[in-house]
Design an enzyme around this catalytic site. Structure first.
Site, PDB file in Angstrom:
ATOM      1  N   GLU A 131       0.886  -1.172   0.000  1.00 56.27           N
ATOM      2  CA  GLU A 131       0.000   0.000   0.000  1.00 56.27           C
ATOM      3  C   GLU A 131       0.916   1.213   0.000  1.00 56.27           C
ATOM      4  O   GLU A 131       1.597   1.465   0.997  1.00 56.27           O
ATOM      5  CB  GLU A 131      -0.861   0.018   1.268  1.00 56.27           C
ATOM      6  CG  GLU A 131      -1.771  -1.177   1.426  1.00 56.27           C
ATOM      7  CD  GLU A 131      -2.870  -1.211   0.381  1.00 56.27           C
ATOM      8  OE1 GLU A 131      -3.195  -0.160  -0.192  1.00 56.27           O
ATOM      9  OE2 GLU A 131      -3.377  -2.315   0.119  1.00 56.27           O
TER      10      GLU A 131
ATOM     11  N   CYS B  76      -2.912   8.686   3.309  1.00 56.61           N
ATOM     12  CA  CYS B  76      -2.643   8.137   1.979  1.00 56.61           C
ATOM     13  C   CYS B  76      -3.819   8.371   1.049  1.00 56.61           C
ATOM     14  O   CYS B  76      -3.660   8.391  -0.164  1.00 56.61           O
ATOM     15  CB  CYS B  76      -2.348   6.649   2.089  1.00 56.61           C
ATOM     16  SG  CYS B  76      -3.639   5.765   2.974  1.00 56.61           S
TER      17      CYS B  76
END
Ligand code: NAP
Length: 526
Positions: free
Chosen positions: A256, A295
């Protein structure tokens, strides 16, 4: 000075390698010293494989779900001191800290419920049994069982609580023991949570170990039954995925990483439309919440050219309400970024964006409240605007991990789609419109490039959580720049930690061995 310790092989150990000082990012007051090592990393992996794995695999999904429920409750019970820790170590405002900590307990609760729904079984059935030849005896079916290795988790600095549990909840529910490594700079919160789990004996021995500081030779010791899940920068992610041992042993890897998430204002929306307010609220929340260190935060704001003046003015007006300063104060809405290095990196990123875009607001007037001038790692919310979107490069190539976003005017849906795709694959993008045709064009045009899309329409006002919140029911991850990974998504998350096996044989035997229909197909991960 507080000296947090790794928890391995059933004990907390004093580190021996290079001390790293942790400071309060608002006041720069020293908080703790972290030392890596002090134990044999191979032994920690063996402990997980030999103690934690068998103990977890002996339990059913329902029983493992109850472990998660108890951990979620323990975190919730300790919420106030954990919030204080997140404020001090992470530079979080109280609301930012709750976002992280409640995100962790909410994710645990969701996976506890999933365990309950799967029920008293140790095996997942994947799809129906299928007849393989003309014979009505010869059938095949797919099952999924826990992998017999260790789930190694390497996490980013921005969500020390949530990041720990969005991975560990899935691995533990699937039946795999976890070795978790928090980012060093903000490790105090993850450390304290692991202490709570250990103190209250909430997991079997070897089910959860905490490695502080460097991973040392941990990755050199991984095997083909192990999983490596990483959250952080693309740079580190590529390093881990390309690690010789990881490649040679076919260690399962999930990354990720960065993402240049976009928000698109539809051409139909302007002042007065509830969806227009959703758009303004989501953009500004993503710039300011966690000081933009999410993020999933919106980095690129696509606005119809003929709506530009209005949207710019309204965004600037809302950004001006942000109060930057000491996050322990109630009146502060934006704390510092997590470290000095992070602040310097954000400043370099802003300079890169400013070289090809207009700066609409930023550090010029920054005077953080509640701290002496010059103290702390503060960055003002910074909004830029592409003077020439077709020629803009940095905004599509460089993630500035702070309170920073750039407006990109567009003329047609195709132009907006092309611009968003230049981000090279993302975690989430959002589209705001009340026109179904526009929403459909954007959704179908963006789906292949994202792990998640958020469609903001007026009827959602007051009902929706914005695109920046990762939910356990929906997949998190994205192609390309975002790492090519996938986490969460309810039962889909179990696919990463289980081995799918096709079994062919005599139908009555298959039916006797694997009798229960379960509601949990693992993901289609190959
Ligand atoms: P980072 O510098 O890549 O660090 C991430 C983790 O990797 C930390 O635990 C770090 O440990 C560890 N690490 C660094 N080098 C390593 C190595 N050679 N071997 C093993 N581990 C290593 O990223 P970050 O600065 O913490 O996080 C910010 C980035 O994460 C941003 O780019 C953001 O977009 C991304 N992010 C992505 C997601 C997502 O879900 N996609 C979520 C959050 C953040 P140390 O701290 O000890 O160096």
């Amino acid at each position: 000075m507080h000296a947090p310790r790794s928890y391995v092989c059933g004990r907390f150990v004093d580190g021996t390698e290079g001390p790293q000082a942790l400071v309060n990012p608002a006041t720069e007051a020293p908080l703790a010293t972290i030392r890596s090592g002090g134990f044999d990393r191979g032994e920690a992996l063996s402990y997980a494989r030999e103690r934690g794995g068998p103990a977890l695999r002996a339990m059913t999904f329902a029983e493992r779900g109850e472990l998660l429920r108890a951990i979620g409750k323990a975190i919730h019970a300790a919420r106030d001191p954990l919030i204080e820790l997140a404020i001090a170590n992470g530079g979080n405002t109280r609301s930012d800290a709750k976002f992280d900590i409640d995100g962790a307990s909410g994710t645990l609760a969701a996976y506890a419920e999933l365990g309950k729904a799967i029920g008293p079984t140790q095996v997942l059935l994947d799809g129906d049994a299928v007849q393989l030849t003309r014979s009505v005896r010869f059938f095949g079916r797919h099952i999924a069982v826990p992998r017999e290795g260790v789930a190694v988790h390497v996490n980013a600095f921005n969500f020390p609580a949530w990041n720990l549990w969005e991975k560990a909840a899935c691995a533990l529910l699937a039946g795999m023991p976890v070795v978790t490594k928090p980012a060093t700079a903000t490790a105090l919160l993850a450390h304290r949570i692991v202490e709570l789990v250990v103190e209250q004996k909430l997991l079997p021995d070897g089910a959860l170990q905490l490695v502080l500081g460097s991973t040392g030779d941990l990755l050199d010791r991984l095997s083909g039954q192990d999983c490596l899940a990483f959250t952080g920068s693309s740079e580190t992610g590529h390093l881990l995925r390309g690690h010789a041992r990881v490649v040679a042993a076919s260690v399962r890897v999930n990354l990720e990483t960065d993402s240049l998430n976009a928000a698109v204002l539809g051409p139909d929306l302007g002042r007065g439309a509830p969806a227009y307010d959703l758009f303004l609220g989501d953009v500004v929340r993503d710039m300011t919440q966690k000081t933009g260190q999410k993020c999933t935060a919106i980095r690129r704001v696509f606005v119809p050219r003929d709506r530009l003046d209005e949207a710019r003015e309204d965004l600037l007006e809302r950004i001006a309400r942000a109060v930057v300063g000491d996050p322990s104060r109630e009146d502060v809405t934006v704390g510092p970024v997590a470290t000095r290095a992070q602040r310097d990196e954000v400043h370099r990123g802003i300079a890169r964006l400013a070289a090809e875009n207009k700066t609409l607001c930023g550090d010029g007037a920054l005077a953080p409240v509640g701290v002496p001038a010059g103290t702390g790692f503060f960055v003002a919310p910074t909004l830029l605007e592409a003077s020439d979107p077709a020629r803009a490069e940095a905004v599509h190539a460089h993630e500035v991990f702070g309170p920073v976003a750039t407006i990109l005017p567009y003329a047609t849906a195709d132009e907006a789609l092309a611009g968003i795709r230049r981000g090279g694959g993302g975690l989430v993008s959002s589209v705001y419109s009340d026109e179904r045709g526009f929403l459909r064009t954007m959704a179908l045009g963006l789906a292949a490039h994202h792990g998640r899309l958020f469609l903001g329409s007026s009827k959602l006002e007051g009902h929706a959580i914005g695109p920046g919140t990762v939910l356990p029911q929906l997949v998190h991850g994205g192609p390309g720049r975002a790492g090519g990974g996938e986490e969460l998504g309810g039962a889909r998350a179990l696919g990463f930690y289980t081995q799918r096996t096709a079994i062919a044989g005599d139908r009555p035997i298959l039916d006797a061995l694997f009798p229960t229909a379960t509601p949990t197909p693992p993901s289609d991960r190959g």
